[in-house]
Design a protein around this motif. Structure first.
Motif, PDB file in Angstrom:
ATOM      1  N   MET A 222      -8.103  -6.838  -6.943  1.00 54.87           N
ATOM      2  CA  MET A 222      -7.035  -6.000  -6.321  1.00 54.87           C
ATOM      3  C   MET A 222      -6.225  -5.233  -7.471  1.00 54.87           C
ATOM      4  O   MET A 222      -5.550  -4.561  -7.195  1.00 54.87           O
ATOM      5  CB  MET A 222      -6.233  -6.592  -5.312  1.00 54.87           C
ATOM      6  CG  MET A 222      -6.621  -7.053  -4.060  1.00 54.87           C
ATOM      7  SD  MET A 222      -5.316  -7.558  -3.020  1.00 54.87           S
ATOM      8  CE  MET A 222      -6.441  -7.561  -1.421  1.00 54.87           C
ATOM      9  N   ARG A 223      -6.623  -6.101  -8.708  1.00 55.96           N
ATOM     10  CA  ARG A 223      -5.958  -5.261  -9.933  1.00 55.96           C
ATOM     11  C   ARG A 223      -6.813  -4.564 -10.654  1.00 55.96           C
ATOM     12  O   ARG A 223      -6.451  -4.035 -11.656  1.00 55.96           O
ATOM     13  CB  ARG A 223      -5.520  -6.648 -10.805  1.00 55.96           C
ATOM     14  CG  ARG A 223      -4.248  -7.377 -10.213  1.00 55.96           C
ATOM     15  CD  ARG A 223      -3.790  -8.552 -11.188  1.00 55.96           C
ATOM     16  NE  ARG A 223      -3.578  -8.079 -12.556  1.00 55.96           N
ATOM     17  CZ  ARG A 223      -3.893  -8.850 -13.600  1.00 55.96           C
ATOM     18  NH1 ARG A 223      -4.416 -10.056 -13.514  1.00 55.96           N
ATOM     19  NH2 ARG A 223      -3.434  -8.275 -14.731  1.00 55.96           N
ATOM     20  N   THR A 224      -8.198  -4.398 -10.284  1.00 54.16           N
ATOM     21  CA  THR A 224      -9.308  -3.759 -11.320  1.00 54.16           C
ATOM     22  C   THR A 224      -9.327  -2.329 -10.681  1.00 54.16           C
ATOM     23  O   THR A 224      -9.686  -2.281  -9.792  1.00 54.16           O
ATOM     24  CB  THR A 224     -10.388  -4.770 -11.221  1.00 54.16           C
ATOM     25  OG1 THR A 224     -10.158  -5.929 -11.665  1.00 54.16           O
ATOM     26  CG2 THR A 224     -11.299  -4.081 -12.222  1.00 54.16           C
ATOM     27  N   LYS A 225      -9.233  -1.448 -11.619  1.00 50.65           N
ATOM     28  CA  LYS A 225      -9.532  -0.072 -11.295  1.00 50.65           C
ATOM     29  C   LYS A 225     -11.122   0.092 -11.306  1.00 50.65           C
ATOM     30  O   LYS A 225     -11.932  -0.907 -11.639  1.00 50.65           O
ATOM     31  CB  LYS A 225      -8.908   0.931 -12.510  1.00 50.65           C
ATOM     32  CG  LYS A 225      -7.502   0.788 -12.628  1.00 50.65           C
ATOM     33  CD  LYS A 225      -7.066   1.734 -13.908  1.00 50.65           C
ATOM     34  CE  LYS A 225      -5.758   1.701 -14.179  1.00 50.65           C
ATOM     35  NZ  LYS A 225      -5.294   2.582 -15.165  1.00 50.65           N
ATOM     36  N   TYR A 226     -11.618   1.132 -10.654  1.00 52.11           N
ATOM     37  CA  TYR A 226     -13.068   1.555 -10.586  1.00 52.11           C
ATOM     38  C   TYR A 226     -13.467   2.821 -10.961  1.00 52.11           C
ATOM     39  O   TYR A 226     -12.667   3.785 -11.009  1.00 52.11           O
ATOM     40  CB  TYR A 226     -13.439   1.038  -9.209  1.00 52.11           C
ATOM     41  CG  TYR A 226     -12.779   1.644  -8.136  1.00 52.11           C
ATOM     42  CD1 TYR A 226     -13.257   2.874  -7.771  1.00 52.11           C
ATOM     43  CD2 TYR A 226     -11.944   1.077  -7.420  1.00 52.11           C
ATOM     44  CE1 TYR A 226     -12.556   3.801  -6.327  1.00 52.11           C
ATOM     45  CE2 TYR A 226     -11.508   1.579  -6.289  1.00 52.11           C
ATOM     46  CZ  TYR A 226     -11.591   2.877  -5.872  1.00 52.11           C
ATOM     47  OH  TYR A 226     -11.228   3.822  -4.857  1.00 52.11           O
ATOM     48  N   ILE A 227     -14.812   3.106 -11.129  1.00 53.01           N
ATOM     49  CA  ILE A 227     -15.346   4.258 -11.608  1.00 53.01           C
ATOM     50  C   ILE A 227     -15.882   5.025 -10.329  1.00 53.01           C
ATOM     51  O   ILE A 227     -16.892   4.275  -9.701  1.00 53.01           O
ATOM     52  CB  ILE A 227     -16.308   4.082 -12.775  1.00 53.01           C
ATOM     53  CG1 ILE A 227     -15.522   3.464 -13.877  1.00 53.01           C
ATOM     54  CG2 ILE A 227     -16.924   5.518 -13.109  1.00 53.01           C
ATOM     55  CD1 ILE A 227     -16.559   3.199 -15.153  1.00 53.01           C
ATOM     56  N   ILE A 228     -15.563   6.135 -10.129  1.00 47.68           N
ATOM     57  CA  ILE A 228     -16.175   6.861  -8.885  1.00 47.68           C
ATOM     58  C   ILE A 228     -17.475   7.630  -9.361  1.00 47.68           C
ATOM     59  O   ILE A 228     -18.227   8.210  -8.503  1.00 47.68           O
ATOM     60  CB  ILE A 228     -15.260   7.731  -7.963  1.00 47.68           C
ATOM     61  CG1 ILE A 228     -14.540   8.655  -8.983  1.00 47.68           C
ATOM     62  CG2 ILE A 228     -14.246   6.736  -7.668  1.00 47.68           C
ATOM     63  CD1 ILE A 228     -13.753   9.689  -8.101  1.00 47.68           C
TER      64      ILE A 228
END
Length: 292
Positions: A222-228
């Motif tokens: 829930m704290r981790t950004k992601y790449i789209i």
């Protein structure tokens, strides 16, 4: 897409839709070229996922009769899926608003795009089409435990919107439903739809040395950004679908409280205490604790 391609981006966008954004799939309207495009996508991906997709995915594809014989009729496919887990597939024209999406999931309905990608986007497209949704998502909905998880996620989404924590919950969906890995006896395998429907990421997620593979941790995700718009820099690994459901079948209020005051992590970051899963001899996977 430019007009001179003579192929509309998505003809369903002008179709009449119900209040819940569902439309008529109008299966008979698909052209021979569109059916052939499905067949080629299917044949390519069924080959690349052999030995890489998790056992449950491969079994469900056979049980649901997903095949390279043209674009599936969602009504007929739904009849087979509903008999297994009670889930239904409902056709939509495009991505639907969050509140509509969560309502569908909370009531065991999966909204699947009815359109198929144009030939110019055969290898990559930004918006999920019928191939991504049916080949990638639907097999896991035939797994009773994962089906329960998806329903719980839908209900959790409704609450997350009320609490202003939707960005945290969206990360859970991204790193499990879309880009999740699972440990099986032979090593890591794929269950996330975003990987399963992509030939290049299917190989990358398991066999490339560059991405992180980290043991599932709800608060960490829930704290981790992601790449789209590129391959993922981190994949999270579950031990079983039962463990995933157990971790998520609860009120996330306390988890939201824990992560709210903490700094988000970039997609590539390793944090102290992470269970990092590394490639070992004979392609088995071993784990270690990350330290700084």
């Amino acid at each position: 897409m430019t007009a001179d391609t003579k192929e509309p981006k998505n003809r369903y966008q002008t179709s009449p839709r119900a209040a819940d954004y569902t439309i008529d799939q109008a299966w008979e309207s698909y052209s021979a070229e569109e059916h052939d495009r499905w067949d080629r996508l299917f044949r390519r991906q069924i080959e690349v996922t052999k030995g890489r997709a998790c056992t449950d995915v491969l079994q469900a594809m056979a049980e649901l009769e997903l095949s390279p014989s043209g674009i599936p009729d969602m009504g007929k496919l739904t009849d087979r899926l509903e008999a297994i887990t009670g889930w239904r597939i409902v056709p939509v024209a495009e991505l639907v608003p969050d509140e509509i999406f969560f309502d569908h999931l909370a009531n065991r309905r999966f909204p699947a795009g009815a359109f198929i990608r144009p030939e110019s986007e055969f290898d990559y497209l930004k918006e999920p089409d019928i191939f991504h949704d049916i080949f990638g998502h639907v097999p896991m909905l035939a797994n009773p435990v994962f089906a329960d998880f998806m329903e719980a996620y839908g209900k959790g989404g409704q609450r997350a919107m009320q609490l202003g924590q939707l960005h945290n919950l969206a990360r859970l969906y991204w790193y499990t439903v879309e880009f999740g890995l699972i440990r099986e006896a032979g090593g890591l395998r794929i269950y996330g739809a975003g990987i399963l429907s992509s030939p290049n990421e299917t190989v990358f997620a398991l066999e490339d040395d560059s991405p992180n593979r980290i043991g599932f941790d709800l608060a960490r995700i829930m704290r981790t950004k992601y790449i789209i718009d590129d391959f993922q820099q981190t994949y999270f690994v579950i031990d079983s679908f039962e463990a995933l459901l157990e971790a998520c079948y609860k009120d996330f209020g306390s988890v939201y409280g824990d992560v709210k005051g903490k700094t988000d992590l970039e997609a590539h970051e390793i944090e102290q205490g992470d269970e990092v899963i590394t490639r070992g001899t004979l392609d088995y996977f071993h784990k270690r604790k990350a330290v700084r």
